[in-house]
Design an enzyme around this catalytic site. Structure first.
Site, PDB file in Angstrom:
ATOM      1  N   LYS A   1       0.837  -1.218   0.000  1.00 35.19           N
ATOM      2  CA  LYS A   1       0.000   0.000   0.000  1.00 35.19           C
ATOM      3  C   LYS A   1       0.868   1.264   0.000  1.00 35.19           C
ATOM      4  O   LYS A   1       0.657   2.179  -0.791  1.00 35.19           O
ATOM      5  CB  LYS A   1      -0.916   0.000   1.224  1.00 35.19           C
ATOM      6  N   ASN A   2       1.859   1.324   0.898  1.00 37.61           N
ATOM      7  CA  ASN A   2       2.609   2.569   1.044  1.00 37.61           C
ATOM      8  C   ASN A   2       3.549   2.829  -0.132  1.00 37.61           C
ATOM      9  O   ASN A   2       3.928   3.974  -0.376  1.00 37.61           O
ATOM     10  CB  ASN A   2       3.349   2.598   2.384  1.00 37.61           C
TER      11      ASN A   2
ATOM     12  N   CYS B   1      -3.600  13.040  12.852  1.00 36.26           N
ATOM     13  CA  CYS B   1      -4.471  11.889  12.691  1.00 36.26           C
ATOM     14  C   CYS B   1      -4.407  11.071  13.960  1.00 36.26           C
ATOM     15  O   CYS B   1      -3.771  11.485  14.932  1.00 36.26           O
ATOM     16  CB  CYS B   1      -4.102  11.082  11.461  1.00 36.26           C
TER      17      CYS B   1
ATOM     18  N   ARG C   1       1.873  14.393  13.272  1.00 33.92           N
ATOM     19  CA  ARG C   1       2.371  14.184  11.914  1.00 33.92           C
ATOM     20  C   ARG C   1       2.653  15.465  11.110  1.00 33.92           C
ATOM     21  O   ARG C   1       2.008  15.740  10.086  1.00 33.92           O
ATOM     22  CB  ARG C   1       1.429  13.239  11.164  1.00 33.92           C
TER      23      ARG C   1
ATOM     24  N   ARG D   1      -8.707   0.363   4.819  1.00 38.16           N
ATOM     25  CA  ARG D   1      -7.784   1.283   4.148  1.00 38.16           C
ATOM     26  C   ARG D   1      -6.528   0.564   3.686  1.00 38.16           C
ATOM     27  O   ARG D   1      -5.883   0.991   2.735  1.00 38.16           O
ATOM     28  CB  ARG D   1      -7.377   2.408   5.101  1.00 38.16           C
TER      29      ARG D   1
ATOM     30  N   ASP E   1       4.587   0.262  12.014  1.00 37.37           N
ATOM     31  CA  ASP E   1       3.309  -0.233  11.480  1.00 37.37           C
ATOM     32  C   ASP E   1       3.015  -1.669  11.910  1.00 37.37           C
ATOM     33  O   ASP E   1       1.944  -2.204  11.602  1.00 37.37           O
ATOM     34  CB  ASP E   1       3.295  -0.128   9.945  1.00 37.37           C
TER      35      ASP E   1
HETATM   36  C1  EPZ Z   1       4.881   6.611   6.465  1.00 40.17           C
HETATM   37  O1  EPZ Z   1       4.251   7.753   7.042  1.00 40.17           O
HETATM   38  C2  EPZ Z   1       3.804   5.571   6.303  1.00 40.17           C
HETATM   39  N1  EPZ Z   1       2.793   6.096   5.428  1.00 40.17           N
HETATM   40  C3  EPZ Z   1       3.230   5.198   7.659  1.00 40.17           C
HETATM   41  O2  EPZ Z   1       2.320   4.136   7.458  1.00 40.17           O
HETATM   42  C4  EPZ Z   1       4.362   4.716   8.562  1.00 40.17           C
HETATM   43  O3  EPZ Z   1       3.844   4.500   9.855  1.00 40.17           O
HETATM   44  C5  EPZ Z   1       5.477   5.753   8.619  1.00 40.17           C
HETATM   45  O4  EPZ Z   1       5.920   6.097   7.294  1.00 40.17           O
HETATM   46  C6  EPZ Z   1       6.705   5.287   9.402  1.00 40.17           C
HETATM   47  O5  EPZ Z   1       7.213   4.126   8.827  1.00 40.17           O
HETATM   48  C7  EPZ Z   1       2.977   6.049   4.120  1.00 40.17           C
HETATM   49  O6  EPZ Z   1       3.987   5.571   3.616  1.00 40.17           O
HETATM   50  C8  EPZ Z   1       1.888   6.571   3.274  1.00 40.17           C
HETATM   51  P1  EPZ Z   1       7.389   9.642   8.464  1.00 40.17           P
HETATM   52  P2  EPZ Z   1       4.984   9.149   7.037  1.00 40.17           P
HETATM   53  O7  EPZ Z   1       7.437  10.913   7.720  1.00 40.17           O
HETATM   54  O8  EPZ Z   1       5.759   9.283   5.788  1.00 40.17           O
HETATM   55  C9  EPZ Z   1       8.142  12.883  11.928  1.00 40.17           C
HETATM   56  C10 EPZ Z   1       0.336   2.896   7.845  1.00 40.17           C
HETATM   57  O9  EPZ Z   1      -0.316   2.452   8.817  1.00 40.17           O
HETATM   58  N2  EPZ Z   1       8.092  13.895  10.828  1.00 40.17           N
HETATM   59  O10 EPZ Z   1       8.433   8.616   8.213  1.00 40.17           O
HETATM   60  O11 EPZ Z   1       3.965  10.190   7.358  1.00 40.17           O
HETATM   61  C11 EPZ Z   1       6.782  12.216  12.138  1.00 40.17           C
HETATM   62  O12 EPZ Z   1       5.963  12.993  12.980  1.00 40.17           O
HETATM   63  C12 EPZ Z   1       0.998   4.245   7.943  1.00 40.17           C
HETATM   64  O13 EPZ Z   1       0.437   2.306   6.754  1.00 40.17           O
HETATM   65  C13 EPZ Z   1       8.400  15.202  11.111  1.00 40.17           C
HETATM   66  O14 EPZ Z   1       8.681  15.579  12.253  1.00 40.17           O
HETATM   67  O15 EPZ Z   1       5.957   8.967   8.276  1.00 40.17           O
HETATM   68  C14 EPZ Z   1       7.201  10.899  12.731  1.00 40.17           C
HETATM   69  O16 EPZ Z   1       7.446  11.053  14.101  1.00 40.17           O
HETATM   70  C15 EPZ Z   1       0.576   5.111   9.029  1.00 40.17           C
HETATM   71  N3  EPZ Z   1       8.374  16.111  10.075  1.00 40.17           N
HETATM   72  C16 EPZ Z   1       8.513  10.578  12.028  1.00 40.17           C
HETATM   73  O17 EPZ Z   1       8.979  11.830  11.514  1.00 40.17           O
HETATM   74  C17 EPZ Z   1       8.075  15.740   8.801  1.00 40.17           C
HETATM   75  O18 EPZ Z   1       8.082  16.601   7.910  1.00 40.17           O
HETATM   76  C18 EPZ Z   1       8.414   9.590  10.880  1.00 40.17           C
HETATM   77  O19 EPZ Z   1       7.357   9.966  10.012  1.00 40.17           O
HETATM   78  C19 EPZ Z   1       7.782  14.398   8.523  1.00 40.17           C
HETATM   79  C20 EPZ Z   1       7.803  13.488   9.569  1.00 40.17           C
END
Ligand code: EPZ
Length: 428
Positions: free
Chosen positions: A22-23, A117, A122, A397, A305
């Protein structure tokens, strides 16, 4: 309101085939609009997040044609709109990849700002920092992120946090920029590599994806391509735990075992037998499960995840386990639901202390988000008696044909339209 009804305490047995990631699909489908031609993407998972993403792409003027359930043709030659409304963003955060892709191709994009969310606040500051470093002006106005550039020029970008989304979005914006962009402290998840491979198959020049330094040499244009998405690491891990939590013998097929190493290692540490094949893993759980400690980390660490699914199985061991969540701030809300099923979990900050119990019991519970929902389903499969789960829309989802796949390995699971009528069986 749809619900899942699970009659648990049944040993699962057999083979389950894993769908496309999915991702990865959530990034590869928007990436296709960077090309000036037609792309055909295979192994697209049939899950609600993808259906909504494709609808939002149609809003831009992209022609989408399903060749079969998992094969989609994307024709981006007639894009006439560079704006994605809040309606789509509020349903799927990942439509923010359209920001990187539209900015990369048209030097202009307007996408609603995603809110927080159920798993935490996020922020997307790192995405914005990347776009600005490439030369875009990024403003937040009336709830929209408006990004515009006269030209995008390659540069060095050091991410302050390891972010999957920011790494991908910067790759999308940089692929047609002039000069070289370097992303340092990049995320290394398998789907980052998949997106880079897809972009390279369209003529991009990206090196280092899968390491923490990614180099993107900008190219003039991208052509069409046919591409097959990798299998879903998290769906595979979820079915591995389904086998283990029910004391079963389950083989997940159509996977890349290398992507599963952190999950396999933890299950093995618990006393589960893991047999690895070229494109499959067999999970056999004959012995009582041992308590262990787990900490979520960016890839190749244990994936956040899979945190709720792992917590579900740890609630059935003979000792005390500690689960530490290091990626998201609010990913333990489902533990109250597991406790209603007889688990003994105490959460403090980003740590859950899980006292194993001999038997979980069925209850009426609610899934607060996608992976939490998966964890609750797993607990229900192991629990004595009947569990009714609401919040199924979250699970839909990200899990393709969940009940059909579970029934294929012997689970007693039904989807009903409401609690009063458990005889209404809706096949999806
Ligand atoms: C991706 O989310 C996945 N979603 C998430 O999957 C997954 O949990 C996550 O990566 C971590 O592996 C998709 O790929 C669509 P991040 P993403 O940016 O990209 C912080 C599922 O259930 N951060 O790696 O949004 C953030 O708050 C989902 O399939 C910032 O501070 O995650 C977090 O603590 C939910 N600033 C950490 O980094 C930013 O600009 C990692 O988030 C971006 C992120």
């Amino acid at each position: 309101m749809e619900q899942l009804v699970i009659k648990g305490n049944v040993r699962l047995n057999g083979e389950v085939s894993i769908s496309g990631a999915k991702n990865a699909a959530l990034a590869i489908l928007p990436a296709a609009i960077l090309s000036n031609d037609v792309c055909v993407i295979e192994n697209v998972p049939c899950v609600n997040d993808i259906k909504i993403l494709l609808q939002s792409m149609e809003q831009l003027g992209v022609l989408i044609q399903y060749i079969d359930e998992h094969k989609v043709k994307i024709d981006s030659r007639n894009i006439h709109n560079l704006k994605i409304d809040y309606d789509y963003i509020k349903k799927i955060r990942a439509s923010y990849y359209l920001l990187g892709a539209l900015l990369g191709k048209y030097k202009e994009a307007e996408v609603a700002l995603p809110g927080g969310c159920n798993i935490g606040s996020r922020p997307i500051d790192q995405h914005i920092k990347g776009f600005e470093a490439l030369g875009a002006n990024v403003d937040v106005m009336h709830g929209m992120i408006v990004a515009k550039a006269s030209q995008l020029i390659g540069t060095n970008i050091f991410l302050d946090v390891v972010s999957v989304g920011a790494t991908i979005n910067i790759m999308l914006a940089a692929v047609l920029a002039s000069g070289t962009t370097t992303i340092e402290n990049a995320a290394k998840e398998p789907h980052i590599v998949d997106v880079a491979n897809f972009l390279n198959s369209m003529g991009a020049d990206i090196k280092g994806a899968g390491t923490d330094v990614i180099k993107i040499n900008g190219v003039k244009e991208l052509h069409g391509a046919e591409y097959m998405i990798i299998p879903d690491q998290i769906e595979a891990g979820t079915y591995m735990v389904a086998g283990a939590i029910t004391g079963g013998d389950v083989t997940v097929t159509n996977i890349i075992p290398k992507h599963m190493e952190a999950i396999s290692a933890k299950l093995s540490e618990m006393g589960v037998v893991i047999e690895e094949y070229d494109e499959a893993i067999r999970v056999i759980a004959n012995e009582p499960l041992k308590n262990i400690h787990v900490k979520t980390l960016p890839y190749p660490g244990f994936p956040t995840d899979m945190q709720p699914q792992m917590t579900a199985i740890l609630s059935k061991t003979s000792g005390t386990s500690i689960m530490t969540e290091s990626i998201f701030e609010n990913r333990f809300s489902y533990t109250n639901e597991l406790n209603r099923m007889g688990a003994n979990i105490k959460v403090e900050g980003n740590t859950a202390v899980i006292e194993g119990v001999a038997q979980l019991t069925g209850a009426e519970v609610s899934a607060p988000d996608l992976r939490a929902g998966a964890g609750i389903v797993l607990a229900a499969l192991a629990a004595k008696g009947e569990t009714t789960i609401t919040g199924v829309e979250y699970i839909d989802r990200g899990y393709e044909h969940l009940e059909n796949k579970l029934r294929g390995i012997g689970a007693n699971v039904y989807r009903v339209l409401d609690k009063a009528d458990k005889s209404i069986f809706k096949v999806v």
